[in-house]
Structure formats: structure tokens, C-alpha cells
Design a protein around this motif. Structure first.
Motif, PDB file in Angstrom:
ATOM      1  N   UNK A   1       8.538  -6.501  -3.833  1.00 32.86           N
ATOM      2  CA  UNK A   1       8.180  -4.900  -3.286  1.00 32.86           C
ATOM      3  C   UNK A   1      10.469  -5.020  -2.828  1.00 32.86           C
ATOM      4  N   UNK A   2      10.196  -4.069  -3.704  1.00 24.87           N
ATOM      5  CA  UNK A   2      11.714  -3.657  -2.346  1.00 24.87           C
ATOM      6  C   UNK A   2      11.634  -1.944  -2.047  1.00 24.87           C
ATOM      7  N   UNK A   3      11.418  -1.827  -0.310  1.00 23.06           N
ATOM      8  CA  UNK A   3      10.822  -0.285  -0.101  1.00 23.06           C
ATOM      9  C   UNK A   3      10.588  -0.429   1.238  1.00 23.06           C
ATOM     10  N   UNK A   4      11.941   0.627   1.673  1.00 25.86           N
ATOM     11  CA  UNK A   4      11.706   0.510   3.545  1.00 25.86           C
ATOM     12  C   UNK A   4      12.456   1.840   3.952  1.00 25.86           C
TER      13      UNK A   4
ATOM     14  N   UNK B   1       3.897   2.735   5.550  1.00 21.80           N
ATOM     15  CA  UNK B   1       5.182   2.089   5.534  1.00 21.80           C
ATOM     16  C   UNK B   1       5.280   1.942   6.721  1.00 21.80           C
ATOM     17  N   UNK B   2       5.278   0.742   6.801  1.00 22.19           N
ATOM     18  CA  UNK B   2       5.485  -0.060   8.510  1.00 22.19           C
ATOM     19  C   UNK B   2       6.952   0.087   8.689  1.00 22.19           C
ATOM     20  N   UNK B   3       7.578   0.368  10.033  1.00 22.32           N
ATOM     21  CA  UNK B   3       8.566   1.053  10.640  1.00 22.32           C
ATOM     22  C   UNK B   3       9.363  -0.723  11.253  1.00 22.32           C
ATOM     23  N   UNK B   4       9.640  -1.795  10.228  1.00 24.84           N
ATOM     24  CA  UNK B   4       9.743  -2.980  10.859  1.00 24.84           C
ATOM     25  C   UNK B   4      11.703  -3.386  10.445  1.00 24.84           C
ATOM     26  N   UNK B   5      11.955  -2.353   9.624  1.00 21.75           N
ATOM     27  CA  UNK B   5      13.670  -3.239   9.284  1.00 21.75           C
ATOM     28  C   UNK B   5      13.943  -3.634   8.659  1.00 21.75           C
ATOM     29  N   UNK B   6      12.827  -3.923   8.004  1.00 15.71           N
ATOM     30  CA  UNK B   6      12.607  -4.916   6.405  1.00 15.71           C
ATOM     31  C   UNK B   6      12.800  -4.389   5.652  1.00 15.71           C
ATOM     32  N   UNK B   7      13.563  -5.037   4.126  1.00 18.87           N
ATOM     33  CA  UNK B   7      14.173  -4.183   2.636  1.00 18.87           C
ATOM     34  C   UNK B   7      12.543  -4.856   1.839  1.00 18.87           C
ATOM     35  N   UNK B   8      12.550  -6.522   2.192  1.00 18.08           N
ATOM     36  CA  UNK B   8      10.917  -6.770   1.133  1.00 18.08           C
ATOM     37  C   UNK B   8      10.245  -6.710   1.612  1.00 18.08           C
ATOM     38  N   UNK B   9       8.895  -6.780   1.080  1.00 14.02           N
ATOM     39  CA  UNK B   9       7.405  -7.461   1.955  1.00 14.02           C
ATOM     40  C   UNK B   9       7.318  -8.588   1.958  1.00 14.02           C
ATOM     41  N   UNK B  10       8.033  -9.206   2.742  1.00 11.64           N
ATOM     42  CA  UNK B  10       7.416 -10.945   3.131  1.00 11.64           C
ATOM     43  C   UNK B  10       6.142 -11.494   2.295  1.00 11.64           C
ATOM     44  N   UNK B  11       4.795 -11.013   1.962  1.00  8.51           N
ATOM     45  CA  UNK B  11       4.198 -11.522   1.736  1.00  8.51           C
ATOM     46  C   UNK B  11       4.359 -11.311  -0.577  1.00  8.51           C
ATOM     47  N   UNK B  12       5.552 -10.413  -0.388  1.00 12.17           N
ATOM     48  CA  UNK B  12       5.715 -10.137  -1.794  1.00 12.17           C
ATOM     49  C   UNK B  12       6.731  -9.764  -2.541  1.00 12.17           C
ATOM     50  N   UNK B  13       7.943 -10.571  -2.698  1.00 12.38           N
ATOM     51  CA  UNK B  13       8.792 -10.519  -2.732  1.00 12.38           C
ATOM     52  C   UNK B  13       9.132  -9.165  -3.998  1.00 12.38           C
TER      53      UNK B  13
ATOM     54  N   UNK C   1       0.837  -1.314   0.264  1.00 10.94           N
ATOM     55  CA  UNK C   1       0.039  -0.311   0.353  1.00 10.94           C
ATOM     56  C   UNK C   1       0.793   1.601  -0.539  1.00 10.94           C
ATOM     57  N   UNK C   2       2.182   1.520   0.623  1.00 17.27           N
ATOM     58  CA  UNK C   2       2.892   2.317   0.793  1.00 17.27           C
ATOM     59  C   UNK C   2       3.513   2.607  -0.721  1.00 17.27           C
ATOM     60  N   UNK C   3       3.938   1.429  -1.345  1.00 15.50           N
ATOM     61  CA  UNK C   3       4.832   1.645  -2.559  1.00 15.50           C
ATOM     62  C   UNK C   3       3.011   1.488  -3.606  1.00 15.50           C
ATOM     63  N   UNK C   4       2.066   1.357  -3.544  1.00 14.38           N
ATOM     64  CA  UNK C   4       1.636   2.170  -4.926  1.00 14.38           C
ATOM     65  C   UNK C   4       1.156   3.885  -4.171  1.00 14.38           C
ATOM     66  N   UNK C   5       1.364   3.537  -2.835  1.00 14.11           N
ATOM     67  CA  UNK C   5       1.243   5.331  -2.355  1.00 14.11           C
ATOM     68  C   UNK C   5       1.941   6.030  -3.330  1.00 14.11           C
ATOM     69  N   UNK C   6       3.326   5.754  -3.010  1.00 16.34           N
ATOM     70  CA  UNK C   6       4.729   6.735  -3.550  1.00 16.34           C
ATOM     71  C   UNK C   6       4.599   6.510  -4.908  1.00 16.34           C
ATOM     72  N   UNK C   7       3.834   5.660  -5.367  1.00 21.50           N
ATOM     73  CA  UNK C   7       4.006   5.169  -7.255  1.00 21.50           C
ATOM     74  C   UNK C   7       2.694   6.407  -7.594  1.00 21.50           C
ATOM     75  N   UNK C   8       1.798   6.205  -7.088  1.00 27.04           N
ATOM     76  CA  UNK C   8       0.632   7.147  -7.255  1.00 27.04           C
ATOM     77  C   UNK C   8       1.530   8.916  -7.289  1.00 27.04           C
ATOM     78  N   UNK C   9       1.723   9.343  -6.642  1.00 28.78           N
ATOM     79  CA  UNK C   9       2.401  10.777  -6.639  1.00 28.78           C
ATOM     80  C   UNK C   9       3.603  10.668  -7.091  1.00 28.78           C
ATOM     81  N   UNK C  10       4.771   9.666  -7.707  1.00 30.45           N
ATOM     82  CA  UNK C  10       5.227  10.386  -8.904  1.00 30.45           C
ATOM     83  C   UNK C  10       4.409  10.328 -10.351  1.00 30.45           C
ATOM     84  N   UNK C  11       3.810   9.747 -10.910  1.00 32.60           N
ATOM     85  CA  UNK C  11       2.886   9.774 -11.524  1.00 32.60           C
ATOM     86  C   UNK C  11       1.584  11.439 -11.229  1.00 32.60           C
ATOM     87  N   UNK C  12       1.646  11.439 -10.499  1.00 33.65           N
ATOM     88  CA  UNK C  12       0.857  12.789 -10.473  1.00 33.65           C
ATOM     89  C   UNK C  12       1.860  13.982 -10.254  1.00 33.65           C
ATOM     90  N   UNK C  13       3.196  13.748  -9.875  1.00 34.31           N
ATOM     91  CA  UNK C  13       4.023  14.879 -10.281  1.00 34.31           C
ATOM     92  C   UNK C  13       4.555  14.773 -11.352  1.00 34.31           C
TER      93      UNK C  13
END
Length: 375
Positions: free
Chosen positions: A283-286, A269-281, A236-248
Motif C-alpha cells: 500500500x502506497x498512500x499519503x 488516512x493517518x497523518x503520519x507523514x509516511x508514504x507506505x503502510x508499515x504493516x503492508x508494503x 482502510x483508507x485505500x479500500x475506501x478510495x477504491x470504493x469511491x473510484x469503482x462507484x464513480x
């Protein structure tokens, strides 16, 4: 389809004369120029006896007339259908028994291709990726029950999205679009809103690059509405950031929407220290990746605060993300150009061009050239 033409023709109950008549009618309706009746009789006889190769011109007429592919027309056998059923059942049985063991291998191959793409670019991986997708499509085609199909479809969705992004980066727009469509269908087969939303979000970039930024924004927003309760927080954080870039990228009038989407991405964006989405590899986003993304959006908006975000991202950039770093240098150049700092922009553009050439990224090279034109 020369060797199997007789089998395909007789399966339809057509004589050679009927086939020739249908070919002539087909050509007449489409204003195509073909040989005379006498010549066609010779051609058909020689095609069916394997003494003449069917040219692309005539294959393009025979395929729609007979409803057969080139591959289906390669064999001679019109007998008996029982063999066909035996082969079909053999493939179904193999898919059913091997599906569980194949999926980890599929995922491992996708991960290897993803790593190679990140470090070296996609241009040398086309054949490998095509073969990888074909193997998964074959396995999915003959997997019957949902329990066997879903894991394969999930693996195919992830690999297809990667293949689509690689195609887009290489400038193969049509292939990128079709790969995203394959990813979406596979995600639906897998009953996975995560993979479906991610494929939609990335596909929006094809529209943006094609000059339809508003449609791109609508698509990425629709992705966020695709069963959001089943999407992971990082997606969800990734999609929101993508929307921001596309709006810009959509230009004037979308600044507020871009800023709002950036704020939403930060909150999600979860503050869990992870780099990748454990449910969906895929997605790289920290926080570091998002900071770089924020700098990208702010640079596109001409915001002065972009500079601080981008230089901080440069200091912490992972050198193995070669293509992403090319984009980062482009962002820095764009931020300097927005401030009229041409001399500061030049070295960043040189580094961006070097990395884009290293990975074969057509997409980044185009951006480098566009920014170079502003110097």
C-alpha cells in the motif's frame, strides 16, 4: 507423460487392453475421434517404450483417465514407494529449516520486482514473476507447521497481488483473476485479514474492467467488512478510495456513494507523514496520492473541481511512478473533455499514450484510445 505411462497404468492395476478400452469409452462419451483398437495397441506399446511421443490430443484423454499430470508421467520408476517418501521428507525438512531464512529473500525479490514494475512496466517481468511465485508456492507446499507456513504465505500473498495487478495491466485477465485467487488463499493461510482485504479490493477492478461495476463495488465493500478491526488505518483508507473510484465508474446513481467513500478515505488516512503502510508494503498512500485519487474520481463524475486536484497532483507527482502518471494524464484529459476543452485534452492524451507505451500498459492504452475517440 510417455516414459512414465507404464508405471502410472500398472499402479492402477490396468492392463494395456484395459487402458485401450477405457480410452475408447472416454472418447465415445465425449464424441472424440481416436484411432482404431489395433492402432491404439501399437500406440500404447510405443508410448510405454519411449518410441512415440504422446500428442496433446491423447494426453488430454490419458490425464483424466489415469489421474496423472504430464510431469508425474515423465519418470519410469514404479518402484519402490520408499524413495518417494524419502524425497518428500527431504523437502519437508528443507522447508522447515530454511523457511525463516527464505522469507527475507522472498520479500526483497518482491520489492525489486515492484520497483521495476513501477518504473518500467510489467511486460518484461512475466518470467521472473512466475519463477518467484513458483518458488514461494514450492516452499509453502512443504512447510508443515503453522509457524513455518504463515511467513511464507504472507510473502506469497503480497507477491501474488502484485503479479495479479501486473497481469491486469498487461491485459491478461484470466491470469490476473487466478493470481488474485492465489493471493486470497495465501492470505487465509497466513491468517492475514490485511492481505486478504487488499487482494479482494484489487480483484474488484477486474470485475469493473470486465463490465460488472456493481459486482465490483459489492466486492470492495465486502473487503472493508473483512475483520476491519484488524486492518491498518492506511489500508482502510485505500479500500475506501477504491470504493469511491469503482462507484464513480459504475455510472449514474452512484455519485453520492462515491463522494461519501472519498470523504471516508480522507478521514481514515493517518497523518503520519509516511508514504507506505508499515504493516503492508503493498500500500502506497499519503495525502498526495489520495489527492490524485480524488481527482481521478471527480473526473469520472464530471465534477468541475477535479481540475484543481489533478493539476496539483501533477506538480507534485513522483516521476518514478511511470504507470500511475500515465493514469494521471488520462484523468486530466478526461476532466478537460468533460468541459469541452478539446485542445487542452490533446497534449495530456499524448503524454498518457507515451507513458502507457513505455510501460506496455494495455489497460492504460485502452483508456487512452477510449478518450481519444471523444476528441
Amino acid at each position: 507423460m510417455a516414459m512414465g505411462l507404464r508405471a502410472v497404468r500398472t499402479a492402477r492395476g490396468w492392463s494395456q487392453d484395459r487402458l485401450i478400452h477405457e480410452m475408447q469409452r472416454f472418447a465415445e462419451q465425449r464424441l472424440l475421434d481416436i484411432a482404431s483398437t489395433a492402432s491404439l495397441k501399437t500406440y500404447v506399446s510405443e508410448w510405454e517404450n519411449g518410441r512415440r511421443t504422446i500428442t496433446d490430443r491423447y494426453a488430454g484423454i490419458l490425464r483424466p483417465l489415469l489421474g496423472a499430470t504430464d510431469a508425474e508421467g515423465e519418470g519410469e520408476a514404479a518402484e519402490p514407494q520408499a524413495d518417494g517418501y524419502a524425497d518428500l521428507l527431504s523437502r519437508i525438512d528443507a522447508a522447515g529449516s530454511l523457511s525463516e531464512s527464505m522469507v527475507p529473500s522472498f520479500l526483497a525479490q518482491t520489492e525489486l520486482l515492484r520497483t521495476m514494475d513501477r518504473q518500467m512496466g510489467a511486460t518484461g517481468l512475466v518470467d521472473q514473476m512466475n519463477g518467484h511465485l513458483a518458488a514461494m508456492e514450492e516452499a509453502l507446499t512443504f512447510a508443515v507447521l503453522p509457524g513455518a507456513r504463515r511467513p511464507i504465505a504472507t510473502a506469497l500473498a503480497g507477491a501474488s497481488t502484485l503479479a495479479a495487478w501486473q497481469a491486469l495491466d498487461a491485459g491478461a485477465v484470466d491470469r490476473a483473476w487466478r493470481r488474485y485467487e492465489l493471493a486470497k488463499k495465501a492470505a487465509q493461510d497466513a491468517q492475514s485479514p490485511l492481505y486478504l482485504a487488499h487482494a479482494m479490493g484489487e480483484q474488484a477492478y477486474v470485475l469493473a474492467d470486465a463490465g460488472r461495476p456493481q459486482l465490483a463495488v459489492e466486492l470492495v465493500r465486502d473487503a472493508q467488512r473483512t475483520q476491519p478491526e484488524r486492518q491498518s488505518p492506511r489500508l482502510r483508507a485505500w479500500l475506501a478510495a477504491a470504493e469511491a473510484e469503482l462507484c464513480a465508474a459504475a455510472g449514474p446513481g452512484m455519485e453520492v456513494a462515491a463522494q461519501s467513500a472519498l470523504e471516508r478515505a480522507t478521514q481514515l488516512l493517518p497523518d503520519d507523514g509516511e508514504v507506505r503502510d508499515t504493516d503492508m508494503l503493498s500500500i502506497f498512500l499519503n495525502t498526495g496520492h489520495l489527492a490524485r485519487w480524488r481527482g481521478n474520481v471527480l473526473a469520472k463524475l464530471g465534477d468541475a473541481s477535479a481540475m484543481e486536484e489533478l493539476y496539483a497532483s501533477l506538480d507534485s507527482a513522483d516521476e518514478s511512478f511511470v504507470r500511475a502518471n500515465s493514469g494521471l494524464y488520462c484523468d486530466l484529459a478526461q476532466a478537460h473533455l468533460a468541459r469541452g476543452e478539446l485542445d487542452d485534452a490533446r497534449p495530456h492524451l499524448q503524454k498518457a499514450r507515451l507513458l502507457a507505451n513505455r510501460t506496455g500498459s494495455v489497460r492504460h492504452r485502452r483508456r487512452v484510445e477510449m478518450l481519444t475517440g471523444r476528441l
